[in-house]
Design an enzyme around this catalytic site. Structure first.
Site, PDB file in Angstrom:
ATOM      1  N   ASP A  10       0.868  -1.181   0.000  1.00 46.12           N
ATOM      2  CA  ASP A  10       0.000   0.000   0.000  1.00 46.12           C
ATOM      3  C   ASP A  10       0.902   1.227   0.000  1.00 46.12           C
ATOM      4  O   ASP A  10       2.113   1.132   0.251  1.00 46.12           O
ATOM      5  CB  ASP A  10      -0.889  -0.001   1.257  1.00 46.12           C
ATOM      6  N   SER A  11       0.280   2.385  -0.216  1.00 48.78           N
ATOM      7  CA  SER A  11       1.022   3.643  -0.113  1.00 48.78           C
ATOM      8  C   SER A  11       1.451   3.916   1.335  1.00 48.78           C
ATOM      9  O   SER A  11       2.333   4.730   1.565  1.00 48.78           O
ATOM     10  CB  SER A  11       0.136   4.787  -0.607  1.00 48.78           C
ATOM     11  N   TYR A  42      -0.913   8.621  -2.276  1.00 48.51           N
ATOM     12  CA  TYR A  42      -0.907   8.428  -3.726  1.00 48.51           C
ATOM     13  C   TYR A  42      -2.136   9.101  -4.369  1.00 48.51           C
ATOM     14  O   TYR A  42      -2.181   9.273  -5.575  1.00 48.51           O
ATOM     15  CB  TYR A  42      -0.997   6.934  -4.071  1.00 48.51           C
ATOM     16  N   GLY A  43      -3.122   9.416  -3.544  1.00 47.69           N
ATOM     17  CA  GLY A  43      -4.457   9.790  -4.033  1.00 47.69           C
ATOM     18  C   GLY A  43      -4.504  10.915  -5.048  1.00 47.69           C
ATOM     19  O   GLY A  43      -5.362  10.925  -5.923  1.00 47.69           O
ATOM     20  N   CYS A  73      -4.256  -1.489  -2.133  1.00 48.88           N
ATOM     21  CA  CYS A  73      -4.423  -0.047  -2.328  1.00 48.88           C
ATOM     22  C   CYS A  73      -5.275   0.148  -3.576  1.00 48.88           C
ATOM     23  O   CYS A  73      -4.897  -0.312  -4.658  1.00 48.88           O
ATOM     24  CB  CYS A  73      -3.041   0.588  -2.522  1.00 48.88           C
ATOM     25  N   ASN A  74      -6.413   0.805  -3.411  1.00 49.80           N
ATOM     26  CA  ASN A  74      -7.294   1.046  -4.561  1.00 49.80           C
ATOM     27  C   ASN A  74      -6.644   1.994  -5.563  1.00 49.80           C
ATOM     28  O   ASN A  74      -6.741   1.800  -6.772  1.00 49.80           O
ATOM     29  CB  ASN A  74      -8.610   1.658  -4.083  1.00 49.80           C
ATOM     30  N   THR A  75      -5.986   3.020  -5.030  1.00 46.63           N
ATOM     31  CA  THR A  75      -5.387   4.049  -5.891  1.00 46.63           C
ATOM     32  C   THR A  75      -4.298   3.447  -6.764  1.00 46.63           C
ATOM     33  O   THR A  75      -4.085   3.880  -7.901  1.00 46.63           O
ATOM     34  CB  THR A  75      -4.805   5.186  -5.021  1.00 46.63           C
ATOM     35  N   GLU A 152      -3.451   8.892   8.529  1.00 46.75           N
ATOM     36  CA  GLU A 152      -1.997   8.709   8.680  1.00 46.75           C
ATOM     37  C   GLU A 152      -1.492   9.475   9.912  1.00 46.75           C
ATOM     38  O   GLU A 152      -0.485   9.111  10.504  1.00 46.75           O
ATOM     39  CB  GLU A 152      -1.254   9.156   7.416  1.00 46.75           C
ATOM     40  N   CYS A 184     -11.076   2.785  -0.249  1.00 42.53           N
ATOM     41  CA  CYS A 184      -9.674   3.107   0.038  1.00 42.53           C
ATOM     42  C   CYS A 184      -9.330   2.279   1.261  1.00 42.53           C
ATOM     43  O   CYS A 184     -10.115   2.247   2.225  1.00 42.53           O
ATOM     44  CB  CYS A 184      -9.523   4.594   0.339  1.00 42.53           C
ATOM     45  N   THR A 185      -8.193   1.592   1.208  1.00 40.66           N
ATOM     46  CA  THR A 185      -7.907   0.645   2.287  1.00 40.66           C
ATOM     47  C   THR A 185      -7.603   1.332   3.617  1.00 40.66           C
ATOM     48  O   THR A 185      -7.556   0.678   4.656  1.00 40.66           O
ATOM     49  CB  THR A 185      -6.745  -0.284   1.893  1.00 40.66           C
ATOM     50  N   HIS A 186      -7.413   2.649   3.577  1.00 43.96           N
ATOM     51  CA  HIS A 186      -7.289   3.388   4.843  1.00 43.96           C
ATOM     52  C   HIS A 186      -8.649   3.522   5.556  1.00 43.96           C
ATOM     53  O   HIS A 186      -8.701   3.659   6.775  1.00 43.96           O
ATOM     54  CB  HIS A 186      -6.768   4.805   4.592  1.00 43.96           C
TER      55      HIS A 186
HETATM   56  N1  DGL Z   1      -4.869   3.221   0.790  1.00 44.03           N
HETATM   57  C1  DGL Z   1      -4.907   3.773  -0.523  1.00 44.03           C
HETATM   58  C2  DGL Z   1      -6.116   3.277  -1.300  1.00 44.03           C
HETATM   59  O1  DGL Z   1      -6.664   2.238  -1.041  1.00 44.03           O
HETATM   60  C3  DGL Z   1      -4.827   5.248  -0.735  1.00 44.03           C
HETATM   61  C4  DGL Z   1      -4.106   6.164   0.129  1.00 44.03           C
HETATM   62  C5  DGL Z   1      -3.369   7.241  -0.599  1.00 44.03           C
HETATM   63  O2  DGL Z   1      -3.940   8.244  -1.033  1.00 44.03           O
HETATM   64  O3  DGL Z   1      -2.172   7.041  -0.728  1.00 44.03           O
HETATM   65  O4  DGL Z   1      -6.532   3.914  -2.253  1.00 44.03           O
END
Ligand code: DGL
Length: 268
Positions: A10-11, A42-43, A73-75, A152, A184-186
């Site tokens: 993930d990011s 990463y978003g 990570c979806n992004t 974060e 988003c996995t966060h």
């Molecule tokens: N956890 C990441 C996701 O699932 C995104 C977080 C980010 O913006 O880096 O998209």
């Protein structure tokens, strides 16, 4: 049987919510986790740059001899999945198609909200996959760029975060959704605040569940499950501060977390 580990990345710390699900359902599998904590979020990044970062991370994970990779990570999944699949001879699993399957199965009234980073929403992947399963469904995508920095920073339960949750989600509850994808996995780390905001009538879909089921099927079909029954010793790597990561991971994961190793990911 294949006793090599599974790579998960993930990011930042968000992928730990996927790792948690994997370790619950596949307790014998060893995970090598990489969090790109120096380059998160990463978003808002250009998709081509996200693909480059994902390639570096997969090259690094392959030096740890992983038998499969989960893009937690979806992004990163949105622009990178087809490239990584074409370039690697091991299974690569993303989170978006599994999340779309979970949402399509959960909805009763056909109205599905999707919250995610700007990059994931711009990619249009969630509506594409959900409507690919059932074109009769209605999808309401919403970018929530303020969430990842708050998470974060460890502010998953404070009043300012609750106000931000309200600011975003009131737009979706007004659409009469009965299902909300945490795209988003966060975001599962904000589950308490999100559930309180949307109420019992809205089912929250965490793509980690379907993603782990896909991983299980993939390993089973390839006869690549881990044959040893000893508790695995997972490995953790980050591009940023290892101490910050460890503190965070200890709160999310059900197991003890050893020190993470700082990795110069730009080398890969
Ligand atoms: N956890 C990441 C996701 O699932 C995104 C977080 C980010 O913006 O880096 O998209």
């Amino acid at each position: 049987m294949d006793n090599r580990p599974i790579g998960v990345f993930d990011s930042g710390v968000g992928g730990l919510t996927v790792f948690r699900e994997i370790s619950r359902r596949l307790p014998n599998e060893k995970v090598v986790y990489f969090g790109d904590t120096a380059r998160v979020p990463y978003g808002d990044r250009d998709p081509a740059q996200v693909v480059d970062f994902s390639r570096q991370i997969v090259r690094f994970l392959r030096t740890r001899d992983v038998k499969a990779v989960v893009i937690a990570c979806n992004t990163a999944t949105a622009p990178s999945l087809p490239h990584l699949r074409a370039e690697n001879d091991i299974p690569i699993i993303g989170v978006i198609e599994p999340g779309a399957r979970g949402a399509a199965a959960a909805t009763r009234n056909g109205r599905i909200g999707v919250i995610a980073t700007a990059g994931t929403i711009k990619s249009g992947q969630y509506p594409k996959h959900i409507l690919g399963i059932n074109p009769e469904l209605s999808v309401f995508p919403l970018a929530c760029p303020k969430f990842v920095p708050l998470i974060e920073a460890g502010r998953t339960h404070d009043p300012e975060t609750a106000a931000v949750v309200h600011e975003y989600l009131s737009q979706l509850t007004a659409e009469g959704i009965d299902t909300l994808v945490l795209g988003c996995t966060h975001y599962p780390l904000l589950r308490d605040l999100i559930a309180a905001e949307v109420g019992d009538g809205v089912t929250l879909v965490d793509p980690a569940v379907e993603t782990t089921l896909e991983l299980m099927r993939t390993l089973r079909e390839a006869d690549a499950e881990n044959g040893t029954l000893a508790t695995p010793r997972h490995e953790y790597y980050v591009s940023g501060d290892p101490a910050f990561f460890r503190d965070f991971a200890e709160k999310v994961l059900p197991c003890d977390v050893p020190d993470a190793e700082k990795t110069d990911i730009e080398k890969y």
